[in-house]
Scaffold this motif. Structure first.
Motif, PDB file in Angstrom:
ATOM      1  N   ALA A 160       1.022  -1.128   0.235  1.00  0.00           N
ATOM      2  CA  ALA A 160       0.046   0.092   0.507  1.00  0.00           C
ATOM      3  C   ALA A 160       1.174   0.999  -0.155  1.00  0.00           C
ATOM      4  N   THR A 161       2.055   1.352   0.950  1.00  0.00           N
ATOM      5  CA  THR A 161       2.853   2.424   0.694  1.00  0.00           C
ATOM      6  C   THR A 161       3.319   2.810  -0.600  1.00  0.00           C
ATOM      7  N   ILE A 162       3.657   1.394  -0.791  1.00  0.00           N
ATOM      8  CA  ILE A 162       4.487   1.857  -2.422  1.00  0.00           C
ATOM      9  C   ILE A 162       3.532   2.400  -3.398  1.00  0.00           C
ATOM     10  N   MET A 163       2.439   1.842  -3.729  1.00  0.00           N
ATOM     11  CA  MET A 163       1.126   1.797  -4.466  1.00  0.00           C
ATOM     12  C   MET A 163       0.600   2.802  -4.184  1.00  0.00           C
ATOM     13  N   LEU A 164       0.686   4.160  -3.061  1.00  0.00           N
ATOM     14  CA  LEU A 164       0.019   5.084  -2.758  1.00  0.00           C
ATOM     15  C   LEU A 164       1.200   6.432  -3.521  1.00  0.00           C
ATOM     16  N   THR A 165       2.529   5.892  -3.229  1.00  0.00           N
ATOM     17  CA  THR A 165       4.386   6.406  -3.429  1.00  0.00           C
ATOM     18  C   THR A 165       3.608   6.618  -5.242  1.00  0.00           C
ATOM     19  N   ILE A 166       3.580   5.339  -5.204  1.00  0.00           N
ATOM     20  CA  ILE A 166       3.421   5.450  -7.622  1.00  0.00           C
ATOM     21  C   ILE A 166       2.055   6.212  -8.237  1.00  0.00           C
ATOM     22  N   ALA A 167       0.981   6.373  -7.285  1.00  0.00           N
ATOM     23  CA  ALA A 167       0.110   6.779  -7.746  1.00  0.00           C
ATOM     24  C   ALA A 167       0.115   8.488  -7.404  1.00  0.00           C
ATOM     25  N   ILE A 168      -0.068   9.228  -6.510  1.00  0.00           N
ATOM     26  CA  ILE A 168      -0.125  10.238  -5.681  1.00  0.00           C
ATOM     27  C   ILE A 168       1.085  11.071  -5.988  1.00  0.00           C
ATOM     28  N   VAL A 169       2.336  10.348  -6.222  1.00  0.00           N
ATOM     29  CA  VAL A 169       3.357  11.688  -6.582  1.00  0.00           C
ATOM     30  C   VAL A 169       3.260  12.722  -8.023  1.00  0.00           C
ATOM     31  N   PRO A 170       2.895  11.404  -8.968  1.00  0.00           N
ATOM     32  CA  PRO A 170       3.096  11.878 -10.250  1.00  0.00           C
ATOM     33  C   PRO A 170       1.454  12.291 -10.860  1.00  0.00           C
ATOM     34  N   LEU A 171       1.008  12.230 -10.019  1.00  0.00           N
ATOM     35  CA  LEU A 171      -1.045  13.328  -9.615  1.00  0.00           C
ATOM     36  C   LEU A 171      -1.183  14.101  -9.546  1.00  0.00           C
ATOM     37  N   ALA A 172      -0.092  14.214  -8.576  1.00  0.00           N
ATOM     38  CA  ALA A 172       0.154  15.283  -7.861  1.00  0.00           C
ATOM     39  C   ALA A 172       0.341  16.610  -8.797  1.00  0.00           C
ATOM     40  N   LEU A 173       1.722  15.688  -8.652  1.00  0.00           N
ATOM     41  CA  LEU A 173       2.460  17.063 -10.299  1.00  0.00           C
ATOM     42  C   LEU A 173       1.715  17.206 -11.115  1.00  0.00           C
ATOM     43  N   LYS A 174       1.334  16.520 -11.845  1.00  0.00           N
ATOM     44  CA  LYS A 174       0.330  16.582 -13.231  1.00  0.00           C
ATOM     45  C   LYS A 174      -0.998  17.017 -13.315  1.00  0.00           C
ATOM     46  N   LEU A 175      -1.378  17.471 -12.136  1.00  0.00           N
ATOM     47  CA  LEU A 175      -2.365  17.642 -11.666  1.00  0.00           C
ATOM     48  C   LEU A 175      -2.495  19.088 -11.768  1.00  0.00           C
ATOM     49  N   PHE A 176      -1.280  19.451 -11.182  1.00  0.00           N
ATOM     50  CA  PHE A 176      -1.006  21.425 -10.792  1.00  0.00           C
ATOM     51  C   PHE A 176      -0.867  21.426 -12.875  1.00  0.00           C
ATOM     52  N   SER A 177      -0.031  20.531 -12.880  1.00  0.00           N
ATOM     53  CA  SER A 177       0.406  21.543 -14.486  1.00  0.00           C
ATOM     54  C   SER A 177      -0.411  21.235 -15.827  1.00  0.00           C
ATOM     55  N   ARG A 178      -1.569  20.260 -15.667  1.00  0.00           N
ATOM     56  CA  ARG A 178      -2.310  20.713 -16.043  1.00  0.00           C
ATOM     57  C   ARG A 178      -3.225  21.714 -15.958  1.00  0.00           C
ATOM     58  N   SER A 179      -3.498  21.637 -14.872  1.00  0.00           N
ATOM     59  CA  SER A 179      -4.543  23.101 -13.979  1.00  0.00           C
ATOM     60  C   SER A 179      -3.935  24.193 -14.651  1.00  0.00           C
ATOM     61  N   MET A 180      -2.346  24.540 -14.453  1.00  0.00           N
ATOM     62  CA  MET A 180      -1.652  26.049 -14.440  1.00  0.00           C
ATOM     63  C   MET A 180      -2.279  25.965 -16.343  1.00  0.00           C
TER      64      MET A 180
END
Length: 149
Positions: A53-73
């Protein structure tokens, strides 16, 4: 709402998140919180689930957080300055919050079950959080449309 107040608020939130992570690490390292305490209460199968779960959380959330920000900008590039600053403030806080949650979860799993993989995932999330440090140059680039390329 002006650029300086937005940056000041975001820098305070950024520093607070880094400081909170350091406090959590210091609490375990000084013995205030007990290292490996979860090992006493979890079965081998539960430990496996926590590790995955910790590995999957990191794999899912880190790119998601960065990509959502750049798309919103990128979508907000055509907005007026005040609306763009509000969007930048909101999305920066969301990105920092998501990365902070991943970082803290990895810190507690690393010290709670002595799982080295959580340390590496924590380093990745810390790197992403440091990458997300709000600076005036980044904000200027985003406001001018240069940072969305």
């Amino acid at each position: 709402m002006n650029k300086d107040s937005v940056l000041k608020s975001l820098k305070f939130n950024f520093a607070t998140s880094i400081f909170a992570a350091i406090i959590a690490i210091a609490a375990f390292e000084t013995g205030f919180l007990t290292k490996g305490v979860l090992l006493l209460h979890l079965t081998e199968q539960d430990l496996y689930y926590v590790e995955v779960a910790t590995i999957m959380l990191t794999i899912a959330i880190v790119p998601l957080a960065l990509k959502l920000f750049s798309r919103s900008m990128a979508k907000g590039a055509s907005l007026d300055n005040i609306t763009f600053l509000k969007l930048y403030n909101k999305k920066s806080l969301q990105r920092m919050f998501l990365l902070f949650i991943v970082l803290v979860v990895n810190i507690f799993v690393y010290y709670g079950i002595s799982y080295d993989g959580a340390m590496y995932c924590g380093i990745v999330s810390l790197g992403a959080l440091l990458y997300s440090c709000p600076t005036e140059k980044v904000l200027d680039d985003l406001m001018n449309g240069d940072g969305t390329k």
